[in-house]
Design a protein around this motif. Structure first.
Motif, PDB file in Angstrom:
ATOM      1  N   GLY A 377      22.159 119.285 127.341  1.00  0.00           N
ATOM      2  CA  GLY A 377      20.837 119.379 126.820  1.00  0.00           C
ATOM      3  C   GLY A 377      21.122 119.442 125.074  1.00  0.00           C
ATOM      4  O   GLY A 377      20.287 118.109 124.884  1.00  0.00           O
ATOM      5  N   GLU A 378      21.499 120.135 125.056  1.00  0.00           N
ATOM      6  CA  GLU A 378      20.786 120.788 123.476  1.00  0.00           C
ATOM      7  C   GLU A 378      22.490 119.659 123.002  1.00  0.00           C
ATOM      8  O   GLU A 378      21.590 119.794 121.444  1.00  0.00           O
ATOM      9  CB  GLU A 378      21.668 121.966 123.035  1.00  0.00           C
ATOM     10  N   GLU A 380      22.927 117.076 123.694  1.00  0.00           N
ATOM     11  CA  GLU A 380      22.943 115.807 123.785  1.00  0.00           C
ATOM     12  C   GLU A 380      21.384 114.869 122.610  1.00  0.00           C
ATOM     13  O   GLU A 380      21.986 114.436 122.129  1.00  0.00           O
ATOM     14  CB  GLU A 380      22.219 115.076 125.054  1.00  0.00           C
ATOM     15  N   ARG A 381      20.762 116.470 122.668  1.00  0.00           N
ATOM     16  CA  ARG A 381      19.999 116.294 121.584  1.00  0.00           C
ATOM     17  C   ARG A 381      20.417 116.791 119.992  1.00  0.00           C
ATOM     18  O   ARG A 381      20.165 115.505 119.117  1.00  0.00           O
ATOM     19  CB  ARG A 381      19.255 117.339 121.247  1.00  0.00           C
ATOM     20  N   ARG A 382      21.478 117.300 119.991  1.00  0.00           N
ATOM     21  CA  ARG A 382      21.655 117.123 118.121  1.00  0.00           C
ATOM     22  C   ARG A 382      22.958 116.098 118.198  1.00  0.00           C
ATOM     23  O   ARG A 382      23.129 115.725 117.353  1.00  0.00           O
ATOM     24  CB  ARG A 382      22.433 118.728 118.429  1.00  0.00           C
ATOM     25  N   GLU A 384      22.316 113.041 119.314  1.00  0.00           N
ATOM     26  CA  GLU A 384      21.409 111.847 118.867  1.00  0.00           C
ATOM     27  C   GLU A 384      20.426 111.937 116.737  1.00  0.00           C
ATOM     28  O   GLU A 384      20.734 111.170 116.292  1.00  0.00           O
ATOM     29  CB  GLU A 384      19.792 112.658 119.638  1.00  0.00           C
ATOM     30  N   VAL A 385      20.605 113.109 116.567  1.00  0.00           N
ATOM     31  CA  VAL A 385      20.385 113.266 115.547  1.00  0.00           C
ATOM     32  C   VAL A 385      21.159 113.154 114.766  1.00  0.00           C
ATOM     33  O   VAL A 385      21.392 112.552 113.555  1.00  0.00           O
ATOM     34  CB  VAL A 385      19.793 115.011 115.407  1.00  0.00           C
ATOM     35  N   THR A 420      15.936 106.285 117.008  1.00  0.00           N
ATOM     36  CA  THR A 420      15.127 106.777 117.688  1.00  0.00           C
ATOM     37  C   THR A 420      13.922 107.365 116.790  1.00  0.00           C
ATOM     38  O   THR A 420      14.277 107.847 115.722  1.00  0.00           O
ATOM     39  CB  THR A 420      15.416 107.882 118.815  1.00  0.00           C
ATOM     40  N   ASN A 422      13.087 110.479 116.778  1.00  0.00           N
ATOM     41  CA  ASN A 422      13.852 112.148 116.972  1.00  0.00           C
ATOM     42  C   ASN A 422      14.506 111.987 115.519  1.00  0.00           C
ATOM     43  O   ASN A 422      14.548 112.503 114.512  1.00  0.00           O
ATOM     44  CB  ASN A 422      14.626 112.845 117.697  1.00  0.00           C
ATOM     45  N   GLN A 423      15.399 110.523 115.308  1.00  0.00           N
ATOM     46  CA  GLN A 423      16.200 110.530 114.478  1.00  0.00           C
ATOM     47  C   GLN A 423      15.686 109.753 113.249  1.00  0.00           C
ATOM     48  O   GLN A 423      16.232 110.540 112.196  1.00  0.00           O
ATOM     49  CB  GLN A 423      17.288 108.913 114.708  1.00  0.00           C
ATOM     50  N   TYR A 426      14.078 112.998 112.185  1.00  0.00           N
ATOM     51  CA  TYR A 426      14.772 114.276 111.460  1.00  0.00           C
ATOM     52  C   TYR A 426      15.123 113.367 109.917  1.00  0.00           C
ATOM     53  O   TYR A 426      15.693 114.432 108.798  1.00  0.00           O
ATOM     54  CB  TYR A 426      15.991 114.611 112.431  1.00  0.00           C
ATOM     55  N   LYS A 454      31.260 118.893 124.820  1.00  0.00           N
ATOM     56  CA  LYS A 454      30.078 117.943 125.953  1.00  0.00           C
ATOM     57  C   LYS A 454      30.988 117.636 126.817  1.00  0.00           C
ATOM     58  O   LYS A 454      30.564 117.827 128.730  1.00  0.00           O
ATOM     59  CB  LYS A 454      29.533 116.675 124.970  1.00  0.00           C
TER      60      LYS A 454
END
Length: 748
Positions: A377-378, A380-382, A384-385, A420, A422-423, A426, A454
């Motif tokens: 999960g971490e 995936e979020r990173r 994305e950023v 997105t 989040n992007q 950031y 991953k």
């Protein structure tokens, strides 16, 4: 002023069944004790109070390298946030976790006075300080990575862990003890390197038995050392069932002195024994002259245990001295094992060694999967950023223009580059100094590295063999840290067979001086022991109309056997019999003979001898004297008698033939071999009667003939050839006895 309305009693009180109410409330108390206080969780080996202490120290960041904090601070935080019980209970639990003589692998590193092996208590918590050890940190490893579940604390304003991640096999490594309602737990500590080897074997052989795992786990490994003197089969059986006990002896050495003098020096004592209490008990036994071989005991301990035992004479065998001390003091102790734990944190059950290790391994797999999914999960979020940042770098001028000129740059960025929330956030939060060419290269490298990680994690989560391979790697890494060559991982308890002196060792021979005595038993059941071998008892005095029943020679180290009319056999020590100055004491005061039963026979025990025991109705069997020894005042059942009959005869087997004389004046002789040998029972028919029963019984060697003594003291003998008409088989009726046989139907 208006009075408040008081509802009638029928609206306040409710009628309930007292039995149901008590059962409901006691069940709630029992479950609370079992689940929340006494039994450890099979997965992390901790009770709630220990788990809360470690988690409280984790919140305070008391890692192994951190500064110490006052125990008062730790206890207060744990009590205020997680454990709403007495502060002393929490502190006592914390102290035990820090004592290296209580915990095989301490979970708390204490600074200050935390008590000692003598039994002295710890200083108050305002004086002591603590932090976690490396073992405790291993138990908490991954707790902030969604490795385990959390639940509300007692007040609902914080969360506490249900179980710790437990990268260390704490249940078996440190053991546990507790008493719940209707059940208890008692688990000895073990060597962690052996447990890890057994765990590795269990991973590759899931159906391994306790016998297989005992090739790795030799047995307990107590923090105070000592020697386990149980057989290998007994240890394996204990681990197979989860119940049993271990016999622990102190470790000692013989120290030579001047001119042949020597002392026995104890360097390790059994686990759980307080040294001060042990020495106090030894000194008490010496003062009471219950240890005639021991002259003195001295405590010369410093940081290490050193108890000096001085023999009374240099001629005393060291093994004999120590054997007497092992039997009379806590230099030898037993540790009962009852591996009763909460399976999956819910169900109390007694586990075998393979089941206990399996609980830990399955928990480690669950922790691995949860940490892996959390990491995914971490990532995936990173990722994305990072994807958004790479887009920003590729269109840096346009991104800067939008941020400078647009009123709502976030929405414009999202629309222009398909980003997105989040992007976009950031990018907007990124500092200008990060917008350099080198940073773009680092972002691309990080993106590639995370993409690779991953992929590995997805394979790990999806394939069980990879999971066990990862756990094997973790276990091997742990073994390097606490292996058998490390100070903490080195085995302390060893295993030996009992000394040869213990095989046929009788403590009475050591504690009692061997002297001849004459045992006198009266018709009314009084007993006494005269010094020496006294043949002439004519001048012996008796109480009232009492008289002599039987007398025989023995020694002070002899065991005196008493047969009661209800078939029980009792054992008395000749050294403890009353002296011959008075009338003695009733045997009933020395043995718990049942009301309504009388003394049928008294004789001296002969090791390895055999006796023919019979009832008044003519039933009996042969019994070994070694099987007759009773270790308690209550005795043991030997001959089961039917209603109306009594146990009456017990005679030594000294020949190959039995002579049975009935009350009907019929004599029968038959081979001893026709009578079975038993430890207890009703026996078989010796002689058949139409009426009456057995009058007398003896055994003799057929080649020497049958002898008896008449009322005048004359001895008569019937040779083998003349006995033909009386020789038969067991359970025959017999014939009238030979001429001159006594009219009282006794052999004399």
């Amino acid at each position: 002023m208006a009075r408040a309305h008081i509802p009638p009693p029928s609206e306040i009180n409710q009628s309930v069944n007292l039995r149901d109410a008590l059962e409901e409330r006691y069940l709630a108390y029992a479950l609370s004790t079992i689940m929340g206080r006494a039994l450890p969780d099979a997965r992390d080996g901790l009770k709630p109070v220990h788990r809360r202490i470690l988690y409280g120290m984790h919140i305070l960041r008391l890692d192994p390298g951190a500064s110490f904090k006052k125990c008062a601070k730790i206890v207060g935080d744990v009590m205020g946030s997680f454990h709403p019980h007495g502060d002393q209970a929490i502190y006592d639990a914390l102290v035990r976790l820090a004592q290296d003589f209580s915990s095989r692998f301490p979970l708390v590193d204490g600074q200050g006075n935390f008590g000692n092996i003598d039994g002295d208590g710890a200083a108050a918590y305002r004086y002591t300080e603590a932090r976690m050890t490396e073992v405790a940190r291993a138990l908490l490893e991954g707790i902030d990575e969604d490795a385990i579940d959390f639940r509300d604390n007692y007040s609902g304003d914080a969360k506490e862990p249900v179980v710790l991640p437990a990268a260390f096999p704490n249940l078996l490594a440190n053991g546990a003890q507790g008493i719940a309602v209707g059940m208890a737990t008692s688990i000895p500590p073990h060597n962690v390197a052996e447990l890890l080897d057994a765990a590795l074997y269990l991973i590759s052989n899931p159906v391994a038995t306790a016998r297989d795992l005992c090739n790795f786990v030799q047995g307990p490994d107590f923090p105070t050392g000592g020697i386990v003197v149980d057989s290998r089969e007994s240890i394996i059986e204990t681990y197979a069932t989860g119940r049993g006990s271990f016999r622990i002896r102190s470790r000692w050495v013989k120290e030579e002195g001047n001119r042949g003098a020597w002392n026995a020096v104890v360097t390790e004592i059994p686990y759980g024994v307080q040294k001060s209490r042990l020495i106090e008990k030894l000194a008490e036994l010496v003062n009471e002259k219950k240890l005639p071989l021991l002259a003195d005991v001295r405590d010369e301990s410093t940081d290490d245990v050193r108890v000096v035992l001085e023999p009374r004479s240099r001629s005393v065998e060291p093994n004999v001295l120590m054997e007497s001390l092992f039997r009379m003091s806590e230099l030898e102790a037993r540790f009962a094992m009852n591996m009763n734990v909460l399976v999956d944190g819910v169900t109390p059950r007694v586990l075998s060694l393979p089941e206990a290790l399996r609980q830990w391994l399955d928990h480690r797999r669950d922790v691995l999967l949860r940490r892996s999914r959390h990491r995914l999960g971490e990532i995936e979020r990173r990722l994305e950023v990072l994807a958004g940042m790479i887009v920003a770098f590729l269109n840096l001028d346009e991104v800067i223009r939008i941020i400078r000129e647009e009123d709502e740059p976030k929405d414009v960025l999202k629309a222009a580059f398909d980003l997105t929330d989040n992007q976009a956030n950031y990018i907007l939060d990124t500092r200008l100094r990060s917008l350099r060419r080198l940073e773009e290269m680092e972002l691309r490298n990080e993106h590639a590295e995370l993409t690779r990680e991953k992929g590995e994690l997805e394979l790990l989560v999806g394939e069980e063999p990879r999971q066990w391979k990862a756990i094997v790697a973790q276990i091997r890494e742990m073994k390097k840290k606490w292996g058998p060559l490390t100070a903490l991982g080195k085995r302390r308890t060893t295993f030996e067979a009992p000394p040869a002196v213990a095989e046929n060792f009788d403590l009475t021979d050591v504690l009692v001086e061997r002297e001849p005595v004459t045992v006198v038993v009266t018709q009314k059941g009084w007993i006494r022991a005269l010094k020496g071998q006294v043949s002439d008892l004519a001048n012996l005095q008796y109480k009232g109309d009492d008289g002599l029943l039987v007398s025989f020679f023995a020694e002070t180290v002899s065991k005196i056997m008493v047969l009661s009319s209800d078939g029980k056999i009792f054992t008395l020590d000749a050294s403890k019999l009353p002296g011959g100055r008075g009338a003695g004491e009733p045997i009933r005061l020395l043995a718990d003979i049942d009301d309504g039963a009388d003394v049928a026979a008294v004789f001296v025990h002969k090791p390895d001898g055999k006796m023919l025991v019979a009832s008044s109705d003519g039933r009996g069997f042969v019994a070994a004297e070694n099987d007759m020894i009773a270790n308690t005042r209550k005795g043991k059942m030997l001959l089961n008698v039917e209603a109306g009959a009594t146990a009456r005869f017990i005679v030594p087997v000294e020949g190959d033939t039995v002579a049975a004389m009935g009350e009907n004046r019929k004599l029968l002789c038959f081979p001893v071999s026709e009578i079975p040998e038993m430890t207890r029972g009703k026996g078989v028919r010796l002689q058949r009667y139409k009426d009456g029963g057995l009058s007398d019984l003896k055994t003799f060697a057929l080649d020497d003939g049958l002898s008896w003594t008449d009322s005048a003291g004359r001895v008569h003998n019937v040779a083998k050839d003349a006995l033909t008409e009386w020789l038969g088989t067991r359970a025959d009726a017999g014939r009238l006895p030979p001429k001159n046989f006594p009219r009282n139907n006794k052999f004399g």
